[in-house]
Design a protein around this motif. Structure first.
Motif, mmCIF file in Angstrom:
data_model
loop_
_atom_site.group_PDB
_atom_site.id
_atom_site.type_symbol
_atom_site.label_atom_id
_atom_site.label_comp_id
_atom_site.label_asym_id
_atom_site.label_seq_id
_atom_site.Cartn_x
_atom_site.Cartn_y
_atom_site.Cartn_z
ATOM 1 N N GLU A 99 0.824 -1.296 -0.087
ATOM 2 C CA GLU A 99 -0.163 -0.047 0.052
ATOM 3 C C GLU A 99 0.928 1.183 -0.176
ATOM 4 O O GLU A 99 2.220 1.346 0.271
ATOM 5 C CB GLU A 99 -0.717 0.024 1.406
ATOM 6 N N PRO A 100 0.552 2.438 -0.677
ATOM 7 C CA PRO A 100 0.950 3.644 -0.599
ATOM 8 C C PRO A 100 0.525 4.379 0.711
ATOM 9 O O PRO A 100 -0.279 4.066 1.328
ATOM 10 C CB PRO A 100 0.866 4.194 -1.831
ATOM 11 N N LEU A 101 1.078 5.950 0.894
ATOM 12 C CA LEU A 101 0.522 6.279 1.844
ATOM 13 C C LEU A 101 -0.744 7.153 1.531
ATOM 14 O O LEU A 101 -1.656 7.142 2.263
ATOM 15 C CB LEU A 101 1.541 7.778 1.829
ATOM 16 N N VAL A 102 -1.033 7.165 0.503
ATOM 17 C CA VAL A 102 -2.508 7.806 -0.385
ATOM 18 C C VAL A 102 -2.783 7.236 -1.691
ATOM 19 O O VAL A 102 -1.981 6.509 -2.217
ATOM 20 C CB VAL A 102 -2.295 9.450 -0.465
ATOM 21 N N LEU A 103 -4.183 7.058 -1.669
ATOM 22 C CA LEU A 103 -4.615 6.533 -2.807
ATOM 23 C C LEU A 103 -5.413 7.522 -3.505
ATOM 24 O O LEU A 103 -6.009 8.717 -3.009
ATOM 25 C CB LEU A 103 -5.452 5.218 -2.439
ATOM 26 N N ARG A 104 -6.134 7.172 -4.655
ATOM 27 C CA ARG A 104 -6.847 7.717 -5.478
ATOM 28 C C ARG A 104 -8.096 6.670 -5.814
ATOM 29 O O ARG A 104 -8.155 5.714 -5.994
ATOM 30 C CB ARG A 104 -6.335 8.207 -6.876
ATOM 31 N N ASP A 105 -9.270 7.557 -5.179
ATOM 32 C CA ASP A 105 -10.522 6.696 -5.559
ATOM 33 C C ASP A 105 -10.974 6.626 -7.075
ATOM 34 O O ASP A 105 -10.086 7.132 -7.868
ATOM 35 C CB ASP A 105 -11.686 7.155 -4.946
ATOM 36 N N ILE A 106 -11.894 5.949 -7.434
ATOM 37 C CA ILE A 106 -12.243 5.647 -8.852
ATOM 38 C C ILE A 106 -12.610 6.973 -9.430
ATOM 39 O O ILE A 106 -12.726 7.268 -10.760
ATOM 40 C CB ILE A 106 -13.379 4.590 -8.792
ATOM 41 N N LYS A 107 -12.998 8.022 -8.644
ATOM 42 C CA LYS A 107 -13.447 9.411 -9.253
ATOM 43 C C LYS A 107 -12.203 10.323 -9.252
ATOM 44 O O LYS A 107 -12.200 11.651 -9.705
ATOM 45 C CB LYS A 107 -14.338 9.941 -8.453
ATOM 46 N N GLY A 108 -11.036 9.969 -8.953
ATOM 47 C CA GLY A 108 -9.524 10.511 -9.131
ATOM 48 C C GLY A 108 -9.361 11.364 -7.827
ATOM 49 O O GLY A 108 -8.382 12.083 -7.818
ATOM 50 N N PHE A 125 2.946 17.254 -4.585
ATOM 51 C CA PHE A 125 3.647 16.145 -4.219
ATOM 52 C C PHE A 125 2.890 14.912 -3.578
ATOM 53 O O PHE A 125 3.104 13.828 -4.081
ATOM 54 C CB PHE A 125 4.673 16.511 -3.144
ATOM 55 N N PRO A 126 1.920 15.178 -2.911
ATOM 56 C CA PRO A 126 1.001 13.837 -2.360
ATOM 57 C C PRO A 126 0.372 12.819 -3.597
ATOM 58 O O PRO A 126 0.335 12.060 -3.588
ATOM 59 C CB PRO A 126 -0.039 14.324 -1.582
ATOM 60 N N ASP A 127 0.338 13.799 -4.730
ATOM 61 C CA ASP A 127 -0.323 13.040 -6.083
ATOM 62 C C ASP A 127 0.708 12.091 -6.596
ATOM 63 O O ASP A 127 0.416 11.137 -7.063
ATOM 64 C CB ASP A 127 -0.698 14.034 -6.889
ATOM 65 N N PHE A 160 -8.366 13.225 -18.490
ATOM 66 C CA PHE A 160 -8.349 13.247 -17.242
ATOM 67 C C PHE A 160 -7.334 14.397 -16.629
ATOM 68 O O PHE A 160 -7.332 14.771 -15.255
ATOM 69 C CB PHE A 160 -7.980 11.742 -16.713
ATOM 70 N N VAL A 161 -6.240 14.482 -17.419
ATOM 71 C CA VAL A 161 -5.022 15.097 -16.803
ATOM 72 C C VAL A 161 -5.011 16.692 -16.848
ATOM 73 O O VAL A 161 -5.346 16.962 -17.815
ATOM 74 C CB VAL A 161 -3.752 14.512 -17.500
ATOM 75 N N HIS A 162 -4.474 17.185 -15.865
ATOM 76 C CA HIS A 162 -4.591 18.665 -15.452
ATOM 77 C C HIS A 162 -3.252 18.957 -16.592
ATOM 78 O O HIS A 162 -2.120 18.501 -16.638
ATOM 79 C CB HIS A 162 -4.019 18.897 -14.273
ATOM 80 N N GLY A 163 -3.811 20.054 -17.169
ATOM 81 C CA GLY A 163 -2.923 20.529 -18.382
ATOM 82 C C GLY A 163 -3.393 20.191 -19.851
ATOM 83 O O GLY A 163 -2.791 20.713 -20.779
ATOM 84 N N TYR A 164 -4.091 19.081 -19.807
ATOM 85 C CA TYR A 164 -4.854 18.952 -21.159
ATOM 86 C C TYR A 164 -5.735 20.176 -21.660
ATOM 87 O O TYR A 164 -6.237 20.677 -21.040
ATOM 88 C CB TYR A 164 -5.828 17.308 -21.006
ATOM 89 N N GLU A 165 -5.332 20.168 -22.963
ATOM 90 C CA GLU A 165 -6.313 21.195 -23.639
ATOM 91 C C GLU A 165 -6.887 20.628 -25.098
ATOM 92 O O GLU A 165 -6.077 20.193 -25.601
ATOM 93 C CB GLU A 165 -5.285 22.645 -23.684
ATOM 94 N N LYS A 166 -8.251 20.843 -25.105
ATOM 95 C CA LYS A 166 -8.749 20.589 -26.295
ATOM 96 C C LYS A 166 -7.882 21.018 -27.435
ATOM 97 O O LYS A 166 -7.995 20.200 -28.559
ATOM 98 C CB LYS A 166 -10.262 21.019 -26.193
ATOM 99 N N TRP A 190 0.859 5.156 -22.071
ATOM 100 C CA TRP A 190 1.182 5.832 -21.035
ATOM 101 C C TRP A 190 -0.274 6.300 -20.320
ATOM 102 O O TRP A 190 -0.753 7.063 -20.620
ATOM 103 C CB TRP A 190 1.978 7.018 -21.159
ATOM 104 N N GLY A 191 -0.179 5.780 -18.764
ATOM 105 C CA GLY A 191 -1.346 6.104 -17.906
ATOM 106 C C GLY A 191 -0.543 7.421 -16.995
ATOM 107 O O GLY A 191 0.737 7.412 -16.882
ATOM 108 N N VAL A 192 -1.497 8.213 -16.376
ATOM 109 C CA VAL A 192 -1.025 9.267 -15.673
ATOM 110 C C VAL A 192 -1.805 9.269 -14.247
ATOM 111 O O VAL A 192 -2.880 9.996 -13.918
ATOM 112 C CB VAL A 192 -1.468 10.756 -16.211
ATOM 113 N N PRO A 193 -1.111 8.391 -13.363
ATOM 114 C CA PRO A 193 -1.575 8.203 -12.056
ATOM 115 C C PRO A 193 -1.902 9.531 -11.213
ATOM 116 O O PRO A 193 -2.680 9.622 -10.366
ATOM 117 C CB PRO A 193 -0.776 6.992 -11.375
#
Length: 529
Positions: free
Chosen positions: A56-65, A148-150, A334-340, A424-427
């Motif tokens: 396990e890690p210190l933090v997780l991400r739920d199915i909604k991110g 950083f926690p991400d 999903f990714v911050h910084g993505y632009e259409k 490439w996925g972006v956790p």
């Protein structure tokens, strides 16, 4: 019907949907197995998915991110904007019965920063990890790191004493193939323990009786059996015959048939993953090309020609059976910084591609090897076969060399490929993860470990590094935009599509598609028979 009979009938009906209380085994199949059980060695989804069952890690991400607590109950920036503080969950047991303490967290984060770690780029901003007390750890970064926690959702915590006793203080080096004790053994805090392992054949996990999350997670699965099956047809046959209960890597050509089977359930959803081509723009000459005096991929016109040759819409329709989203950027929405505005792609134009090749000095095209995995992404080898046909129309003879993902990813990490399909996925759900691994100069400051393109741009590197220390969100976002602008212009990667995933399973299971394509079996619910 009187009230007593009606009440009894309602109770009986409700019991049909209650979870089973007795032992439950779930047999799970994927197209490939993890290359190692060392949780800090290889940064691929296949490895990480298995690690999440036992570590396990210190933090997780739920199915909604959303970030949620795991081994850390809370985290915050201190009065020093370069220091994050994590409070460790008390009373957590490792599988050997020892108690999780701050020393284990410090050791694990330092281990994941080691040169042989596939996770080190995630921690490239870390200056120091220190213990404050038995259940408190502080991480000092080289500058204010807002996200950083991400970066910690796949950084697994291991037992320091166990690692040292088994002479495995540093991660297994994937490139050298040299194993350590972690390679085939484990001592995590996760919901399952390792019962037996036959790599590429069968791995059995048993529920951990002392798991801290009992009462929070469903914990209805008592035994989990992973059965990797490379052949798509054989995987589907195993599900239809009842030999397996869950198929994670569903061949697109079989989805309609599986959906029509009343004994099965098929869940579908978009994945946080983009499939693309990587191009070696830096070597001179190429290793896997018939051009021996120069590197054709270093020419921007050649790169543009290759992109123009590809009919992404045809791949979506015929190869992916509609289960892909053609794209012009190597990051999903999903990714911050993505632009259409970046997510546009050219229509296929073989004639224009030929013209550009001729202008670049290749009127008759050239030959090159297209390296491709054959057991990792949805229809990966079939995509490469289609690409080879598109390139041939433009005059480029791309010979497909398909291989298992364990071999393929090791070659990418060793920069031993000139032209390759990758995903490439972006956790972290942030563009910095893409840049740190795929764009930054390879091997510098722990960044760029998966950049097999040999692309190097010192000015761009500086902007990438700044993302982990910029405290002004507006400035950080502006830098992300600038970096993407350069990446799109340079065309060191040719985006193909974002993946759409399907999980097929027996009706007693109902496991939703996670955007990161990880299954947390501790949360899986099993319907009563």
């Amino acid at each position: 019907m009187n009230r007593k009979l009606l009440a009894a009938a309602l109770v009986a009906a409700s019991l049909l949907t209650l979870p089973l209380a007795h032992a439950e085994t779930v047999r799970w199949s994927r197209s490939s197995d993890a290359a190692t059980l060392d949780p800090h060695s290889v940064n691929t989804g296949t490895n990480i998915n298995i690690s999440h069952q036992i570590y396990e890690p210190l933090v997780l991400r739920d199915i909604k991110g959303k970030l949620i607590p795991a081994l850390a109950t809370s985290w915050k920036l201190t009065s020093d904007p370069t220091v994050w503080e994590f409070k460790i969950r008390p009373g957590v047991k490792f599988h050997d019965g020892s108690t999780l303490l701050a020393d284990d967290v410090v050791f694990s984060l330092d281990r994941a920063r080691a040169p042989s770690s596939g996770m080190k780029a995630l921690l490239a901003s870390v200056a120091e990890v220190k213990k404050v007390d038995a259940l408190t750890v502080q991480v000092k970064t080289k500058g204010p790191n807002l996200i950083f926690p991400d970066n910690l959702v796949n950084i697994f915590i291991v037992n320091a004493a166990w690692a040292k006793a088994n002479k495995s203080e540093v991660p297994q080096d994937e490139k050298s193939k040299e194993e350590n004790y972690f390679s085939r053994n484990e001592n995590g805090t996760g919901p399952f323990t390792l019962a037996s392992r036959e790599q590429d054949s069968r791995t059995v996990f048993k529920q951990f009786p002392q798991y801290w999350g009992k009462g929070e997670a469903a914990m209805q699965i008592t035994e989990l059996v992973l059965v990797p099956i490379k052949s798509p047809a054989t995987r589907v046959a195993a599900l239809l015959s009842g030999e397996i209960d869950l198929l994670q890597d569903v061949p697109v050509q079989d989805i309609a048939r599986l959906k029509a089977d009343g004994k099965l359930r098929v869940n579908e959803g978009p994945e946080n993953r983009t499939i693309f081509l990587g191009l070696n723009v830096g070597a001179d000459p190429l290793k896997y090309s018939d051009v021996k005096d120069k590197n054709p991929l270093s020419d921007p016109k050649v790169r543009e020609a290759l992109s123009l040759a590809i009919d992404r819409d045809a791949i979506q329709k015929t190869v992916m059976r509609g289960l892909s989203i053609p794209t012009g950027i190597i990051a999903p929405p999903f990714v911050h910084g993505y632009e259409k505005a970046f997510d546009t792609y050219p229509k296929a134009n073989a004639a224009q591609a030929k013209k550009l090749l001729a202008e670049a000095g290749y009127p008759n095209g050239f030959g090159i090897t297209l390296h491709c995995p054959n057991d990792r992404y949805v229809n990966d080898e079939a995509i490469c076969t289609a690409l080879s046909g598109f390139f041939a129309r433009a005059g480029v003879k791309a010979t497909v060399n398909a291989r298992p993902i364990a071999i393929h990813s090791a070659a990418i990490n060793a920069a031993d490929s000139d032209f390759y399909l990758f995903g490439w996925g972006v956790p972290t759900f942030d563009s910095a993860y893409v840049f740190d691994y795929l764009v930054h100069t390879r091997g510098k400051d722990g960044r760029g470990p998966t950049n097999a393109t040999r692309y190097s741009n010192p000015a761009l590197d500086a902007k990438i590094v700044s993302l982990s220390s910029e405290s002004d969100k507006a400035k950080r976002d502006a830098n992300i935009h600038d970096i993407w602008t350069t990446v799109q212009k340079e065309r060191i990667y040719i985006p193909l599509h974002h993946q759409v995933l399907d999980y097929a399973m027996v009706r007693k299971l109902d496991i939703p598609v996670d955007p990161m394509n990880y299954i947390f079996f501790k949360n899986a619910k099993v319907a009563a028979k």
